[in-house]
Enzyme design. Structure first.
Site, mmCIF file in Angstrom:
data_model
loop_
_atom_site.group_PDB
_atom_site.id
_atom_site.type_symbol
_atom_site.label_atom_id
_atom_site.label_comp_id
_atom_site.label_asym_id
_atom_site.label_seq_id
_atom_site.Cartn_x
_atom_site.Cartn_y
_atom_site.Cartn_z
ATOM 1 C CG ASP A 102 -1.868 -1.172 1.301
ATOM 2 O OD1 ASP A 102 -2.290 -1.849 0.321
ATOM 3 O OD2 ASP A 102 -2.249 -1.492 2.443
HETATM 4 N N1 URA Z 1 -1.262 -6.030 4.022
HETATM 5 C C1 URA Z 1 -1.591 -4.567 3.852
HETATM 6 O O1 URA Z 1 -2.756 -4.537 4.583
HETATM 7 N N2 URA Z 1 -1.011 -3.656 3.423
HETATM 8 C C2 URA Z 1 0.201 -4.036 2.450
HETATM 9 O O2 URA Z 1 0.661 -2.914 2.143
HETATM 10 C C3 URA Z 1 0.686 -5.418 2.581
HETATM 11 C C4 URA Z 1 0.021 -6.195 3.188
#
Ligand code: URA
Length: 242
Positions: A102
């Site tokens: 993310d």
């Molecule tokens: N899980 C998440 O919630 N975000 C990420 O970036 C990777 C795994």
């Protein structure tokens, strides 16, 4: 395996659209046979020729990147935000991230131009552990931890059992730091799992991908994987998905 038109486009011969036309025109052979369909997939061992000239495949490259927060796991962004490929050294290959983190998540992300390698790692049956460290708002109870370990019901189904460790907590601030290891790669999975137990994520970092770690790197650093690491991670993924 990658689509023939993509392989031709990646070799720099033509755009994807033009590559399709070249195939439809009967100018492409795979292992000596003319191929006129667009659907077929080829592997690096297949011999592809365009108008009798063998395709020069891009040299495969593999990078391990310590993604900082506030960077998009993509090769371009229409809003002009920083993307992971902004951090690459100058190379002629076009690489892209293997999966995603993310925008607000930091940590270990692999990049490559090797589609077969990327597909192998992203295949759902590949059970390579990814280890995350999350700072949460609220302190998970023992029951919460057990629920995460067993699997949590999310809107897209129950999560596979996770390994979970409480690293520290602050009673006054009502925050905790937990380590969570999962092998699935669903969208925003860790955030959603922690939200589901009532302890939303304040900060999230991916510390480990299989045996690969961020050792020696600072946020924003990128290094090439060694040939041995590439081989090892490939073996790991292949043995898990067979
Ligand atoms: N899980 C998440 O919630 N975000 C990420 O970036 C990777 C795994």
């Amino acid at each position: 395996m990658e689509r023939l038109q993509k392989v031709i486009a990646h070799a720099g011969i033509a755009s994807r659209r033009k590559a399709e036309q070249i195939i439809l025109d009967g100018k492409v052979t795979v292992n000596g046979k003319v191929v006129k369909e667009l659907g077929i997939k080829v592997s690096p061992s297949d011999r592809v020729e365009v108008e009798g000239i063998p395709l020069e495949r891009e040299e495969p490259v593999y990078f391990l990147f310590y993604k900082p927060r506030g960077v998009i796991s993509s090769v371009q962004d229409e809003k002009g935000r920083k993307v992971v490929t902004d951090f690459l050294p100058v190379i002629k290959q076009r690489v892209y991230p293997v999966g995603r983190l993310d925008y607000d998540t930091s940590g270990l992300l692999l990049l490559t131009n090797d589609g077969e390698f990327a597909n192998l790692l992203m295949h759902p049956s590949n059970e390579i552990d990814k280890v995350y460290v999350a700072k949460t708002k609220g302190i998970p109870t023992r029951e919460n931890i057990k629920a995460l370990q067993r699997g949590i019901q999310l809107e897209d189904g129950k999560t596979a059992p996770a390994k979970v460790k409480m690293l520290s907590f602050d009673k006054r601030k009502q925050t905790a730091v937990i380590e969570i290891s999962i092998h699935e790669g669903r969208n925003r999975q860790v955030r959603r799992m922690l939200e589901a137990i009532g302890c939303p994520v304040i900060k999230l970092k991916r510390e480990r991908y299989g045996f690969l770690t961020l050792a020696g790197l600072s946020a924003g650093d990128m290094r090439e994987l060694t040939p041995h690491e590439v081989k090892q991670i490939r073996v790991m993924a292949t043995s898990k998905s067979s």
